[in-house]
Design an enzyme around this catalytic site. Structure first.
Site, PDB file in Angstrom:
ATOM      1  N   HIS A   8      30.311 -91.870 -40.418  1.00 24.91           N
ATOM      2  CA  HIS A   8      31.650 -91.550 -40.901  1.00 24.91           C
ATOM      3  C   HIS A   8      31.546 -91.013 -42.321  1.00 24.91           C
ATOM      4  O   HIS A   8      30.536 -91.228 -43.009  1.00 24.91           O
ATOM      5  CB  HIS A   8      32.536 -92.792 -40.860  1.00 24.91           C
ATOM      6  CG  HIS A   8      32.998 -93.134 -39.481  1.00 24.91           C
ATOM      7  ND1 HIS A   8      33.175 -94.425 -39.053  1.00 24.91           N
ATOM      8  CD2 HIS A   8      33.336 -92.344 -38.439  1.00 24.91           C
ATOM      9  CE1 HIS A   8      33.601 -94.422 -37.800  1.00 24.91           C
ATOM     10  NE2 HIS A   8      33.698 -93.177 -37.413  1.00 24.91           N
ATOM     11  N   LYS A  12      28.156 -91.188 -44.969  1.00 21.90           N
ATOM     12  CA  LYS A  12      27.185 -90.091 -44.841  1.00 21.90           C
ATOM     13  C   LYS A  12      26.079 -90.172 -45.897  1.00 21.90           C
ATOM     14  O   LYS A  12      24.904 -89.964 -45.587  1.00 21.90           O
ATOM     15  CB  LYS A  12      27.893 -88.739 -44.889  1.00 21.90           C
ATOM     16  CG  LYS A  12      28.712 -88.478 -43.625  1.00 21.90           C
ATOM     17  CD  LYS A  12      29.208 -87.074 -43.544  1.00 21.90           C
ATOM     18  CE  LYS A  12      30.220 -86.850 -42.444  1.00 21.90           C
ATOM     19  NZ  LYS A  12      29.934 -87.407 -41.155  1.00 21.90           N
ATOM     20  N   THR A  36      26.025 -85.502 -34.933  1.00 26.27           N
ATOM     21  CA  THR A  36      27.305 -84.817 -34.991  1.00 26.27           C
ATOM     22  C   THR A  36      27.221 -83.809 -36.143  1.00 26.27           C
ATOM     23  O   THR A  36      26.349 -83.908 -37.011  1.00 26.27           O
ATOM     24  CB  THR A  36      28.455 -85.819 -35.197  1.00 26.27           C
ATOM     25  OG1 THR A  36      28.131 -86.690 -36.280  1.00 26.27           O
ATOM     26  CG2 THR A  36      28.708 -86.628 -33.936  1.00 26.27           C
ATOM     27  N   GLY A  37      28.119 -82.840 -36.154  1.00 26.99           N
ATOM     28  CA  GLY A  37      28.018 -81.673 -37.013  1.00 26.99           C
ATOM     29  C   GLY A  37      27.764 -81.903 -38.486  1.00 26.99           C
ATOM     30  O   GLY A  37      26.749 -81.460 -39.032  1.00 26.99           O
ATOM     31  N   THR A  38      28.669 -82.577 -39.163  1.00 24.64           N
ATOM     32  CA  THR A  38      28.537 -82.734 -40.608  1.00 24.64           C
ATOM     33  C   THR A  38      27.372 -83.645 -40.966  1.00 24.64           C
ATOM     34  O   THR A  38      26.625 -83.367 -41.913  1.00 24.64           O
ATOM     35  CB  THR A  38      29.849 -83.269 -41.219  1.00 24.64           C
ATOM     36  OG1 THR A  38      30.936 -82.472 -40.728  1.00 24.64           O
ATOM     37  CG2 THR A  38      29.835 -83.199 -42.724  1.00 24.64           C
ATOM     38  N   THR A  39      27.201 -84.721 -40.212  1.00 23.38           N
ATOM     39  CA  THR A  39      26.057 -85.609 -40.453  1.00 23.38           C
ATOM     40  C   THR A  39      24.758 -84.825 -40.276  1.00 23.38           C
ATOM     41  O   THR A  39      23.824 -84.952 -41.069  1.00 23.38           O
ATOM     42  CB  THR A  39      26.091 -86.827 -39.509  1.00 23.38           C
ATOM     43  OG1 THR A  39      27.327 -87.531 -39.698  1.00 23.38           O
ATOM     44  CG2 THR A  39      24.926 -87.764 -39.759  1.00 23.38           C
ATOM     45  N   SER A  55      31.362 -81.551 -34.657  1.00 27.02           N
ATOM     46  CA  SER A  55      31.816 -82.624 -35.530  1.00 27.02           C
ATOM     47  C   SER A  55      32.417 -83.728 -34.654  1.00 27.02           C
ATOM     48  O   SER A  55      32.970 -83.446 -33.587  1.00 27.02           O
ATOM     49  CB  SER A  55      32.872 -82.065 -36.481  1.00 27.02           C
ATOM     50  OG  SER A  55      33.456 -83.088 -37.232  1.00 27.02           O
ATOM     51  N   GLY A  56      32.306 -84.973 -35.102  1.00 26.90           N
ATOM     52  CA  GLY A  56      32.812 -86.101 -34.316  1.00 26.90           C
ATOM     53  C   GLY A  56      34.242 -85.936 -33.837  1.00 26.90           C
ATOM     54  O   GLY A  56      34.523 -86.038 -32.633  1.00 26.90           O
ATOM     55  N   ASP A  61      31.123 -86.848 -30.814  1.00 23.13           N
ATOM     56  CA  ASP A  61      30.848 -88.195 -30.300  1.00 23.13           C
ATOM     57  C   ASP A  61      30.767 -88.167 -28.777  1.00 23.13           C
ATOM     58  O   ASP A  61      29.900 -88.807 -28.177  1.00 23.13           O
ATOM     59  CB  ASP A  61      31.933 -89.184 -30.743  1.00 23.13           C
ATOM     60  CG  ASP A  61      32.000 -89.358 -32.252  1.00 23.13           C
ATOM     61  OD1 ASP A  61      30.929 -89.319 -32.904  1.00 23.13           O
ATOM     62  OD2 ASP A  61      33.111 -89.534 -32.775  1.00 23.13           O
ATOM     63  N   ASP A  81      32.362 -96.659 -40.695  1.00 19.34           N
ATOM     64  CA  ASP A  81      33.070 -97.126 -41.880  1.00 19.34           C
ATOM     65  C   ASP A  81      34.192 -98.051 -41.415  1.00 19.34           C
ATOM     66  O   ASP A  81      35.239 -97.580 -40.966  1.00 19.34           O
ATOM     67  CB  ASP A  81      33.639 -95.945 -42.668  1.00 19.34           C
ATOM     68  CG  ASP A  81      34.279 -96.374 -43.975  1.00 19.34           C
ATOM     69  OD1 ASP A  81      34.431 -97.594 -44.209  1.00 19.34           O
ATOM     70  OD2 ASP A  81      34.628 -95.483 -44.772  1.00 19.34           O
ATOM     71  N   HIS A  88      39.841 -90.262 -34.050  1.00 21.46           N
ATOM     72  CA  HIS A  88      39.091 -90.152 -32.800  1.00 21.46           C
ATOM     73  C   HIS A  88      38.483 -91.496 -32.380  1.00 21.46           C
ATOM     74  O   HIS A  88      37.406 -91.542 -31.783  1.00 21.46           O
ATOM     75  CB  HIS A  88      38.041 -89.045 -32.901  1.00 21.46           C
ATOM     76  CG  HIS A  88      36.997 -89.278 -33.959  1.00 21.46           C
ATOM     77  ND1 HIS A  88      37.260 -89.282 -35.298  1.00 21.46           N
ATOM     78  CD2 HIS A  88      35.675 -89.507 -33.856  1.00 21.46           C
ATOM     79  CE1 HIS A  88      36.152 -89.516 -35.969  1.00 21.46           C
ATOM     80  NE2 HIS A  88      35.172 -89.660 -35.115  1.00 21.46           N
ATOM     81  N   ASP A  91      37.133 -91.777 -28.832  1.00 22.96           N
ATOM     82  CA  ASP A  91      35.792 -91.222 -28.600  1.00 22.96           C
ATOM     83  C   ASP A  91      34.711 -92.172 -29.097  1.00 22.96           C
ATOM     84  O   ASP A  91      33.665 -92.334 -28.463  1.00 22.96           O
ATOM     85  CB  ASP A  91      35.627 -89.870 -29.302  1.00 22.96           C
ATOM     86  CG  ASP A  91      36.422 -88.757 -28.648  1.00 22.96           C
ATOM     87  OD1 ASP A  91      36.858 -88.936 -27.496  1.00 22.96           O
ATOM     88  OD2 ASP A  91      36.606 -87.715 -29.293  1.00 22.96           O
ATOM     89  N   ARG A  97      30.843 -97.846 -25.546  1.00 25.10           N
ATOM     90  CA  ARG A  97      30.864 -98.320 -24.153  1.00 25.10           C
ATOM     91  C   ARG A  97      29.735 -97.689 -23.336  1.00 25.10           C
ATOM     92  O   ARG A  97      29.033 -98.372 -22.587  1.00 25.10           O
ATOM     93  CB  ARG A  97      32.217 -97.999 -23.500  1.00 25.10           C
ATOM     94  CG  ARG A  97      32.308 -98.467 -22.069  1.00 25.10           C
ATOM     95  CD  ARG A  97      33.659 -98.048 -21.449  1.00 25.10           C
ATOM     96  NE  ARG A  97      33.656 -98.349 -20.037  1.00 25.10           N
ATOM     97  CZ  ARG A  97      33.080 -97.606 -19.101  1.00 25.10           C
ATOM     98  NH1 ARG A  97      32.455 -96.491 -19.421  1.00 25.10           N
ATOM     99  NH2 ARG A  97      33.113 -97.952 -17.833  1.00 25.10           N
TER     100      ARG A  97
END
Length: 124
Positions: A8, A12, A36-39, A55-56, A61, A81, A88, A91, A97
């Site tokens: 989150h 990051k 995910t994109g930004t991470t 991106s999440g 996700d 976080d 989201h 997601d 799960r």
């Protein structure tokens, strides 16, 4: 072994610091990182080779959850976080799960992630 990294916004920097701390393990030839994109962009800027998903909030996700369900991803490191709300959440809960259903190790904080990577290091 494919490892997914997700963080989150408020986590990051912690994720990048964690990746740098565990660079020797994570840059082994047998380890493939997805994110995910930004991470993923932050990890790339730190010198890691990463396959980036969306991106999440835009479906990243869910893309990672699909890879877990398909047996492509063997571990998920998700620095959540807990002090922020996320649009989201559905997601995120679905990813958790799917990891549970498919018995895939999932760390949601640095302490647990370190234990998982230490276990990988012992297998070398």
């Amino acid at each position: 072994m494919e490892i997914a990294i997700i963080a989150h916004d408020g986590k990051k920097a912690d994720m990048v610091q964690f990746l740098n701390k565990n660079q020797t393990i994570l840059q082994q030839e047998r380890i493939k990182l997805i994110a995910t994109g930004t991470t993923g962009s932050k990890a790339e800027n730190a010198g890691f080779k990463v396959l980036k998903m969306l991106s999440g909030p835009l479906g990243g996700d869910a893309q990672i959850a699909a890879r877990v369900a398909e047996g492509k991803t063997q571990m998920v490191l998700f620095f959540k976080d807990p002090l922020s709300s996320h649009a989201h959440d559905a997601d995120i809960n679905m990813l958790i799960r799917v990891c549970d259903v498919h018995n895939v190790p999932l760390a949601t904080n640095e302490a647990t992630a370190q234990l998982l990577l230490d276990a990988i290091a012992q297998q070398s």
